[in-house]
Design a protein around this motif. Structure first.
Motif: not given
Length: 632
Positions: A270, A368-369, A373-374, A483, A537-538, A558
């Protein structure tokens, strides 16, 4: 970025104590060291501390309109203020300044309470309209800027950017709210709208509050919420291109400033994406800063350096001592209520570093939210699939039993640490997600709390915070639901609180492109599979950034800011832990079970169990208790 305070007499037009208002205002000096101002009239007092960013020579606050019937005190940035200025000029309004503050002031006159729906940015502000005898408070849609308030026994209503300003008022109620204590030890922070004190509140993100003199009751009104309504796309590539275009625009409009500007660069997806977009839209070298850690397991500085070299940024990096625990005792003074995210320590340091170079920085928070991404999203969707294949009457007792008997093997390799997963699958979806994100499990909180506190709680559990939002959730998709829960709780309560207090402690403004509300609305419309795909994620964001960033940045595990709490509590902080958790402050407060506190400290320091998270949350609570006793 600034600090605001106010006192409003709900009953009558009694004189406001100027000295008290000034004291409240000056307690937030760090938020705005450039200028300060007060406005007083019968029954009303506004205060403001200014950090000058745009139109440095004017824009002083509190700001009044021409006939002095409307007064504004404001914290934040309105990024579309030039567009709104033109619209207001078309309606006949005339401007004396070139700042966004006057756009809010005149926007209130033109549109009233609906003005917030026009503003694109981060903000917390209060407007007093004498002709309507109305006080209006508003907070931005995602909760980037804070706003606290309370009604006092003498009929005064008070508000501020930080809780410490309200604490200056001698009549502020200082009785602890038991459910807030339960929520703190569940989440590691106190979610909106509660604070640690009874009858003292945070205005929730996307809400306004309107008060009139003589009014008996008032209720915050929600003016915005994120809706996860999927939109059709002709192809994945079409969505990729639109995401990049919207992201670049959100970055570009946040680069307007009359002071030095830069970016946090951690080396993650990010922040690296933000820097890449800044470089595309700047003729000068972008200022970037990052911190490094001695432990290579947590050190992302080499990746930050890769991005800095690729975009020829003016990069500054400093190494944080792995035993940088001197700040532990200061955190309660920065956050004003219990706050247990240990990454507040390195966040404070990176803000300290950034301020040596710039006054405004852009950050990558929010990715992430919004884009899943988490790692916990991946685990939650996996666990939810497991729940769906077995009837509740079989699953709950079976996995509940397995989770109960499986050993808590903190010392074992991760592959053998299945206890938490088994416990989670044995719960319903919402309880399972709460179990995965809570800093202290239900069983630990039950053992930790005294019988007195349990009686006051009357069975209340922190998971009820999630249930409240679940009732209004815009999607029943398991991934979208969690989310949404994080956007309503973890994002404002933890992430944005951490960054606001750490940055404002250094008079540093942080802007958050990935939390542009128009971008957030659009990202929420993406199919869940565009965000989390094949365990990535993402996903769609990373695909779009492939032409800007190397795969080593985009597709590595991450990391984030990690603090070696476990080793601290057995090493350099060993005695402090024992003195803090087993000392008279914790014993006398009557909230905790002394026997369990002793057991927890002994087992952690002997290496039998890892109680890092509970011990840290207790240390922060004890530090808060001490500071709370000192304040008036």
């Amino acid at each position: 970025m600034c600090g605001i305070v106010g006192i409003f007499d709900l009953k009558e037009k009694r004189e406001i104590n100027r000295e008290l208002l000034s004291k409240m205002n000056e307690s937030q000096f760090h938020r705005g060291p450039d200028e300060g101002g007060l406005h007083l009239e019968p029954g009303l007092g506004f205060g403001h501390r200014r950090l000058s960013i745009i139109d440095l020579g004017s824009g002083q606050q509190p700001m009044l309109n021409d006939d002095r019937s409307v007064v504004l005190t404001y914290n934040g940035e309105i990024y579309n203020f030039l567009e709104l200025r033109k619209e207001l000029e078309g309606l006949g309004y005339r401007f004396k300044t070139h700042c966004d503050t006057e756009v809010i002031l005149l926007g209130w006159q033109a549109w009233g309470e609906a003005c917030v729906e026009k503003f694109r940015g981060m903000f917390a502000f209060a407007v007093w309209d004498r002709n309507r005898e109305m006080l209006f408070l508003a907070r931005d849609r995602l909760g980037i800027k804070p706003l606290f308030y309370a009604e006092l026994n003498n009929g005064q209503f008070i508000f501020s950017s930080e809780l410490k300003a309200l604490k200056q008022h001698p009549l502020l109620p200082r009785e602890f709210e038991p459910t807030a204590i339960e929520e703190y030890f569940g989440f590691g922070y106190i979610p909106e709208p509660k604070t640690i004190y009874k009858n003292v509140y945070k205005l929730e993100p996307g809400h306004t509050l309107t008060l009139k003199r003589g009014q008996v009751a008032y209720q915050p009104r929600q003016y915005w919420d994120v809706r996860f309504r999927e939109q059709p796309f002709n192809s994945e590539q079409e969505a990729v291109e639109e995401l990049l275009a919207r992201f670049e625009e959100a970055v570009k409009i946040r680069m307007m400033a009359d002071v030095p500007l830069g970016a946090f660069l951690s080396g993650g997806v990010d922040s690296s994406g933000v820097v890449a977009m800044m470089a595309q839209n700047s003729t000068d070298s972008v200022n970037t800063c990052s911190i490094s850690f001695g432990d290579p397991k947590f050190n992302e500085s080499q990746y930050a350096q890769m991005v800095a070299e690729r975009y020829r940024t003016s990069h500054r990096v400093e190494q944080v001592d792995p035993d940088d625990f001197q700040l532990v005792g200061q955190l309660s003074g920065i956050y004003d209520e219990p706050y247990a995210d240990s990454s507040a320590l390195p966040t404070y340091r990176v803000c300290e570093l950034a301020k040596k170079q710039v006054t405004v920085v852009l950050s990558g928070d929010g990715g992430d939210e919004n884009l899943a991404g988490y790692r916990r999203y991946r685990w939650h969707t996996y666990e939810d699939r497991m729940r769906s294949v077995m009837p509740d009457v079989l699953r709950k007792p079976l996995f509940g039993f397995l989770g109960q008997v499986y050993p808590k093997a903190d010392w074992a390799p991760k592959i053998f640490r299945a206890k938490s997963t088994l416990e989670s699958i044995g719960r319903d979806s919402l309880e399972g997600y709460f179990h995965s994100v809570s800093v202290n499990s239900n069983s630990i909180r039950s053992a930790l709390f005294s019988e007195k506190l349990k009686k006051e709680l009357q069975g209340y559990q922190a998971v009820e915070v999630f249930r409240r939002y679940q009732n209004n959730a815009p999607s029943d998709n398991a991934q979208s639901l969690v989310q949404y829960l994080d956007i309503k709780t973890y994002l404002p309560g933890d992430i944005l609180t951490k960054v606001d207090r750490a940055s404002m402690a250094h008079a540093l403004e942080v802007r958050v492109p990935l939390l542009d509300h128009q971008l957030v609305e659009w990202m929420a419309s993406l199919p869940p599979g565009f965000k989390l795909k094949n365990r990535e994620g993402k996903y769609i964001f990373k695909k779009g950034l492939e032409k800007y960033l190397p795969n080593d940045i985009l597709y590595r595990p991450k990391m984030g800011f990690a603090v070696p709490l476990g080793s601290w509590f057995k090493g350099p902080l060993k005695e402090q832990v024992r003195q803090s958790l087993l000392g008279e402050t914790m014993t006398d407060c009557g909230l905790f079970d002394r026997q369990f506190l002793t057991k927890m400290v002994d087992q952690h320091q002997s290496g039998l169990r890892d109680y890092s998270a509970p011990i840290w949350s207790l240390l922060m609570f004890e530090s808060f208790l001490k500071s709370d006793r000192i304040l008036p």
